[in-house]
Design an enzyme around this catalytic site. Structure first.
Site, mmCIF file in Angstrom:
data_model
loop_
_atom_site.group_PDB
_atom_site.id
_atom_site.type_symbol
_atom_site.label_atom_id
_atom_site.label_comp_id
_atom_site.label_asym_id
_atom_site.label_seq_id
_atom_site.Cartn_x
_atom_site.Cartn_y
_atom_site.Cartn_z
ATOM 1 C CD GLU A 200 50.711 52.966 42.768
ATOM 2 O OE1 GLU A 200 51.762 52.452 43.699
ATOM 3 O OE2 GLU A 200 49.800 53.349 42.913
ATOM 4 C CE LYS B 215 38.707 31.900 31.599
ATOM 5 N NZ LYS B 215 39.395 33.211 31.457
ATOM 6 N NE ARG C 166 38.436 35.133 38.458
ATOM 7 C CZ ARG C 166 37.060 34.963 38.066
ATOM 8 N NH1 ARG C 166 36.480 33.986 38.794
ATOM 9 N NH2 ARG C 166 36.658 35.556 37.401
ATOM 10 C CE1 TYR D 106 47.678 51.178 45.268
ATOM 11 C CE2 TYR D 106 47.173 52.047 47.729
ATOM 12 C CZ TYR D 106 46.563 51.856 46.225
ATOM 13 O OH TYR D 106 45.346 52.150 45.914
ATOM 14 C CB THR E 52 42.903 34.182 32.883
ATOM 15 O OG1 THR E 52 42.350 33.099 32.155
ATOM 16 C CG2 THR E 52 41.943 35.541 32.460
HETATM 17 N N1 DSN Z 1 34.359 34.556 31.522
HETATM 18 C C1 DSN Z 1 35.171 33.578 30.799
HETATM 19 C C2 DSN Z 1 34.738 32.401 30.403
HETATM 20 O O1 DSN Z 1 33.865 31.823 31.090
HETATM 21 O O2 DSN Z 1 34.956 31.814 29.343
HETATM 22 C C3 DSN Z 1 36.000 34.269 29.620
HETATM 23 O O3 DSN Z 1 36.621 35.439 30.302
#
Ligand code: DSN
Length: 435
Positions: free
Chosen positions: A55, A228, A234, A53, A225
């Site tokens: 914070e 991707k 994630r 933890y 994010t």
């Molecule tokens: N769920 C994501 C996507 O597939 O584009 C966006 O947050």
């Protein structure tokens, strides 16, 4: 990666993991927001940092024992700053939606007006959907793509901004297959005294690779994010300028600069303890993205998408905007007489070993649960090392499935062909057989 303890303790979860490994190894992953992280990223994520933890922020925490956590978080922050040329970075957001939520909390008052791209035109849930906090707590003024070209018309965006005078303008995409003109968005925001925010979640990897303009030089705040096209765990990060150069009228009472406003919105405003194991994995992914090979990877993502798009169109399949400039394509099923059949087509492609997601197309009359589009992209297949000829093969298979989506034996045939095609491109060699 050995998983003996997991197999002994929880064979059901272990089996599900092995089945998932087999699914991804034998199929083609085309969901444009998904990717395959390296083993190094996975190892950092499954490390002892999951126990801690912490914070607060480096040097200012509420619990003891922080010397290693501080090192990790500072490494992640400094690498992200270098990677994106950002002045300030917060690496604690749990994912994209909390990152965006924190930005709204930092920049707006409840009920304030902001502009974002309409969801059905390729925007995102957190950019003003009426069922999301962003649409429930703030007032969206949407901008749309042009009905004819299906592309953004920045003159229209400017007119809306000048008339509506929003406090914030978000540029972003989740299903828009063209480039986002970040500089123009920022100029418009500046001219109407609005905050400029860019959500680069889908295209962060392309930006790092130099195949898409970066907004970081101009925008007040940029979110992304990390999982991707950036190929990390994630999670999400928020980047910003340190000082608010243009809008001190909105928060003159707080005596906080922009960076402090963002940090206090993330913690303690929205989140509790940061996920230190994920922050460690973000740091690893940033290090990987600094390598020259990552630039080659990003270029190949875009090349692969173009080839796949051209092949699909040559086979008579309509793509929204008639092509792509980035990593994604949106098939419009309506001209093939399959409007409102996105769900059936997604299921048929699943059966053929090709994973995509059903998606609304601009000005779709069909419901979002059974829309008229299919969204596909190339980050994950490019991570496997696939190139132009494989993209052509996959596009041909998609065309066969679209024409024969009710023919179970044809779908089986395609599945066998796909499995054969991908067998030369293992993702995690040995993982499915290790105990
Ligand atoms: N769920 C994501 C996507 O597939 O584009 C966006 O947050």
């Amino acid at each position: 990666m050995l998983m003996n303890a997991l197999r002994e303790t929880d064979p059901e979860i272990y089996d599900a993991i092995i089945r998932e490994v087999n699914r991804i190894e034998h199929g083609v992953e085309l969901i444009p927001s998904e990717n395959f992280v390296s083993r190094a990223v996975m190892q950092a994520m499954s490390s002892v940092f999951t126990n801690k933890y912490s914070e607060g922020y480096p040097g200012k925490r509420y619990y003891g024992g922080q010397e290693n956590v501080d090192d990790v978080e500072l490494l992640a922050i400094n690498r992200a700053k270098e990677l994106f040329g950002a002045e300030h970075v917060n690496v604690q957001p749990y994912s994209g939606s909390p990152a965006n939520h924190a930005v709204y909390m930092a920049l707006l008052e409840l009920g304030d007006k902001f502009m974002g791209m309409d969801l059905s035109c390729g925007g995102h849930l957190t950019h003003g959907s009426p069922v999301n906090f962003s649409g429930l707590h703030y007032k969206l003024v949407p901008y749309f793509v042009d009905k004819e070209t299906e592309m953004l018309d920045m003159d229209v965006v400017r007119k809306i901004a000048e008339t509506e005078k929003p406090k914030m303008i978000i540029s972003s995409l989740t299903a828009y297959p063209r480039k986002l003109p970040f500089k123009e968005f920022c100029d418009i925001a500046k001219d109407v005294d609005a905050y400029s925010v860019a959500d680069i979640s889908h295209i962060a990897g392309l930006i790092v690779g130099g195949v898409h303009e970066s907004p970081c030089e101009y925008t007040d705040v940029t979110t992304t994010t990390t999982h991707k096209s950036l190929r990390g765990p994630r999670g999400a990060i928020i980047m910003s300028k340190i000082e608010d150069q243009y809008h001190d009228l909105y928060h003159k009472d707080t005596k906080k600069n922009l960076a402090q406003l963002i940090d206090s919105a993330v913690f303690p405003g929205l989140q509790g303890g940061p996920h230190d194991h994920v922050i460690a994995a973000k740091a690893v992914a940033f290090k990987e993205a600094m390598k020259p090979e990552f630039k080659d990877y990003s270029k190949q993502i875009v090349k692969n998408a173009k080839v796949m798009a051209d092949e699909l169109m040559s086979l008579g399949i309509k793509l929204v905007t008639n092509g792509t400039d980035n990593h994604l394509m949106l098939i419009d099923l309506r001209p093939s007489g399959l409007g409102g059949k996105g769900k059936q087509l997604q299921n048929a492609l699943d059966k053929a070993g090709i994973t995509v997601n059903k998606n609304s197309v601009p000005y779709d009359d069909a419901s979002p649960f059974n829309p008229s589009g299919l969204r596909l992209g190339t980050p994950a297949v490019t991570s496997r090392g696939m190139k132009e000829s494989e993209m052509q093969h996959i596009a041909q298979s998609i065309a066969v499935v679209i024409k024969n989506y009710k023919d179970e034996s044809k779908l089986k045939e395609i599945k066998a062909e796909i499995s054969e095609l991908v067998s030369a491109y293992p993702i995690y060699p040995g993982l499915s057989v290790l105990g």
